[in-house]
Design an enzyme around this catalytic site. Structure first.
Site, PDB file in Angstrom:
ATOM      1  N   LYS A 117       0.830  -1.213   0.000  1.00 33.58           N
ATOM      2  CA  LYS A 117       0.000   0.000   0.000  1.00 33.58           C
ATOM      3  C   LYS A 117       0.857   1.252   0.000  1.00 33.58           C
ATOM      4  O   LYS A 117       0.478   2.269  -0.576  1.00 33.58           O
ATOM      5  CB  LYS A 117      -0.976  -0.003   1.186  1.00 33.58           C
ATOM      6  N   LYS A 199      -7.259  -8.684  -8.322  1.00 33.05           N
ATOM      7  CA  LYS A 199      -8.590  -8.983  -7.778  1.00 33.05           C
ATOM      8  C   LYS A 199      -9.558  -7.852  -8.135  1.00 33.05           C
ATOM      9  O   LYS A 199      -9.117  -6.712  -8.369  1.00 33.05           O
ATOM     10  CB  LYS A 199      -8.526  -9.191  -6.263  1.00 33.05           C
ATOM     11  N   LYS A 202     -13.109  -2.427  -5.253  1.00 33.20           N
ATOM     12  CA  LYS A 202     -14.042  -1.305  -5.387  1.00 33.20           C
ATOM     13  C   LYS A 202     -13.329   0.021  -5.620  1.00 33.20           C
ATOM     14  O   LYS A 202     -13.939   0.983  -6.068  1.00 33.20           O
ATOM     15  CB  LYS A 202     -14.999  -1.228  -4.193  1.00 33.20           C
TER      16      LYS A 202
HETATM   17  N1  AQP Z   1     -12.284  -9.583  -5.473  1.00 25.50           N
HETATM   18  C1  AQP Z   1     -12.613 -10.167  -4.336  1.00 25.50           C
HETATM   19  N2  AQP Z   1     -12.948 -11.474  -4.312  1.00 25.50           N
HETATM   20  C2  AQP Z   1     -13.285 -12.087  -3.158  1.00 25.50           C
HETATM   21  N3  AQP Z   1     -13.342 -11.440  -1.965  1.00 25.50           N
HETATM   22  C3  AQP Z   1     -13.024 -10.146  -1.934  1.00 25.50           C
HETATM   23  N4  AQP Z   1     -12.989  -9.220  -0.925  1.00 25.50           N
HETATM   24  C4  AQP Z   1     -12.617  -8.029  -1.449  1.00 25.50           C
HETATM   25  N5  AQP Z   1     -12.403  -8.119  -2.766  1.00 25.50           N
HETATM   26  C5  AQP Z   1     -12.651  -9.426  -3.102  1.00 25.50           C
HETATM   27  C6  AQP Z   1     -13.322  -9.497   0.465  1.00 25.50           C
HETATM   28  O1  AQP Z   1     -14.259  -8.507   0.891  1.00 25.50           O
HETATM   29  C7  AQP Z   1     -14.070  -8.252   2.284  1.00 25.50           C
HETATM   30  C8  AQP Z   1     -14.070  -6.788   2.553  1.00 25.50           C
HETATM   31  O2  AQP Z   1     -12.997  -6.169   1.929  1.00 25.50           O
HETATM   32  P1  AQP Z   1     -12.628  -4.656   2.285  1.00 25.50           P
HETATM   33  O3  AQP Z   1     -13.596  -3.748   1.678  1.00 25.50           O
HETATM   34  O4  AQP Z   1     -12.448  -4.489   3.733  1.00 25.50           O
HETATM   35  O5  AQP Z   1     -11.235  -4.420   1.661  1.00 25.50           O
HETATM   36  P2  AQP Z   1     -10.545  -5.069   0.447  1.00 25.50           P
HETATM   37  O6  AQP Z   1     -10.274  -6.507   0.669  1.00 25.50           O
HETATM   38  O7  AQP Z   1      -9.352  -4.217   0.157  1.00 25.50           O
HETATM   39  O8  AQP Z   1     -11.648  -4.922  -0.702  1.00 25.50           O
HETATM   40  P3  AQP Z   1     -11.629  -3.990  -1.942  1.00 25.50           P
HETATM   41  O9  AQP Z   1     -12.940  -4.088  -2.636  1.00 25.50           O
HETATM   42  O10 AQP Z   1     -10.422  -4.296  -2.779  1.00 25.50           O
HETATM   43  O11 AQP Z   1     -11.504  -2.567  -1.292  1.00 25.50           O
HETATM   44  P4  AQP Z   1     -10.494  -1.397  -1.603  1.00 25.50           P
HETATM   45  O12 AQP Z   1     -10.608  -1.213  -3.079  1.00 25.50           O
HETATM   46  O13 AQP Z   1     -10.981  -0.247  -0.816  1.00 25.50           O
HETATM   47  O14 AQP Z   1      -9.122  -1.878  -1.201  1.00 25.50           O
HETATM   48  C9  AQP Z   1     -12.781  -8.939   2.693  1.00 25.50           C
HETATM   49  O15 AQP Z   1     -13.116 -10.111   3.407  1.00 25.50           O
HETATM   50  C10 AQP Z   1     -12.128  -9.294   1.384  1.00 25.50           C
HETATM   51  O16 AQP Z   1     -11.319 -10.461   1.467  1.00 25.50           O
END
Ligand code: AQP
Length: 333
Positions: A117, A199, A202
């Protein structure tokens, strides 16, 4: 809700950094609603964690409420689980400070997510990004959670939480439950529709890379039609076909069909037909969520009440743990 002897306690959270994607749903939130029967669940909108990346305050406030509404729309039932916003339970931050004093600089320096990050946001390598695992440890330990559903990217942080808990227990006296990682049976990693090596996320800058839970049917269809595949034209899962394999994974997660069955179903048909079928099952899955989401968001009083009750219930458990910790480390009562 008091801890019931028979049920294990689960804590999980999601950052309100945007609208949830299909990845968040298939990989996490859908499983959360399924776990409510078997476990005592606490689900948190992790708005303090979101601050490690600079956020627009008005957008963060809005997204925090929207995230809570989406969790309700995805089946989190406040009668069964505690749903709350992290910042509304201040004990998380208080315990985080104590735990950060039990965590070594070297341990935090080894966290790969910090390295990733800080490389991604070189203009804002803040101390919060560095100490994030201490807050995450506090989130878990303050509820004495037995199980924490984590993706592979969070395993290292969970391990740190266990080490810190163990250290505290050894230095003072048994206080914290050592949490275990929990991998639900389903919950494939959903990949970006545009760059399947990554992956689905969002905060991706390319809106075609993700499906949001709020995307309307036309948008879903358009995004799947544009999804990156390959030139072979055969619906078959393989390492060198990450785009098609990802679409098959999504189709499988939502229909319950295995990859072989999907391959047979679309044998001899082009990607166009397959993409439309994937879009179709996604649209069908999102329809009831979107209807419920609109209903919850429109009922501000209900949402506020759920979050207030959730914060109060979580706060009662967290307050007891914090009081115990403060007493053990020598704070005045
Ligand atoms: N692509 C994915 N496939 C499966 N699981 C996923 N998770 C996130 N992306 C995928 C799971 O969602 C939960 C919440 O995630 P988060 O919002 O706390 O942070 P993250 O993992 O960093 O998700 P994002 O969407 O990628 O957010 P940003 O873009 O803000 O970093 C977790 O259990 C994660 O494993």
């Amino acid at each position: 809700m008091e801890q019931q002897a028979a049920k294990k306690r689960i804590l999980s959270g999601i950052q309100p950094t945007g609208t949830f994607t299909l990845g968040n749903y298939i990989g996490a939130v859908r499983n959360w609603s399924r776990m409510q029967e078997e476990y005592e669940c606490l689900y948190m909108v992790a708005n303090l964690h979101a601050l490690t990346v600079r956020q627009d305050p008005a957008a963060l406030r809005r997204q925090t409420r929207e995230s809570a509404a989406l969790l309700l729309a995805c089946g989190i039932d406040p009668a069964k689980s505690i749903l709350f916003v992290q910042s509304q339970v201040p004990a998380h931050c208080e315990l985080s400070w104590v735990l950060s004093c039990c965590t070594q600089f070297g341990e935090l320096s080894r966290m790969t997510q910090f390295k990733d990050k800080s490389a991604k946001h070189p203009e804002n390598v803040n101390a919060g990004l560095f100490t994030y695992p201490c807050l995450m440890a506090a989130d878990i330990l303050i509820y004495n959670a037995d199980l924490v559903p984590v993706g592979a990217d969070q395993n290292q942080h969970l391990e740190l939480a266990r080490n810190v808990a163990q250290r505290f227990n050894n230095n003072y006296s048994p206080t914290f439950t050592l949490p275990e990682g929990y991998n639900p049976k389903t919950g494939a990693r959903v990949r970006s529709l545009q760059e399947p090596a990554k992956k689905m996320s969002k905060s991706d800058t390319n809106a075609n890379a993700y499906i949001l839970l709020t995307d309307d049917a036309d948008t879903v269809l358009r995004k799947f039609k544009r999804a990156v595949t390959d030139s072979e034209g055969a619906v078959r899962a393989a390492e060198d076909k990450p785009g098609v394999t990802n679409l098959m994974g999504i189709y499988s997660a939502l229909t319950g069909k295995g990859l072989d069955a999907i391959e047979a179903e679309f044998a001899g048909q082009g990607y166009g037909v397959f993409k439309e079928a994937v879009a179709g099952v996604v649209i069908d899955a999102l329809r009831p969520i979107q209807a419920e989401y609109a209903r919850v968001l429109a009922d501000k009083e209900y949402l506020d009440r759920v979050l207030a009750e959730g914060a109060a219930a979580a706060g009662r458990i967290a307050g007891r743990t914090l009081a115990k910790v403060y007493r053990k480390v020598g704070m005045l009562q």
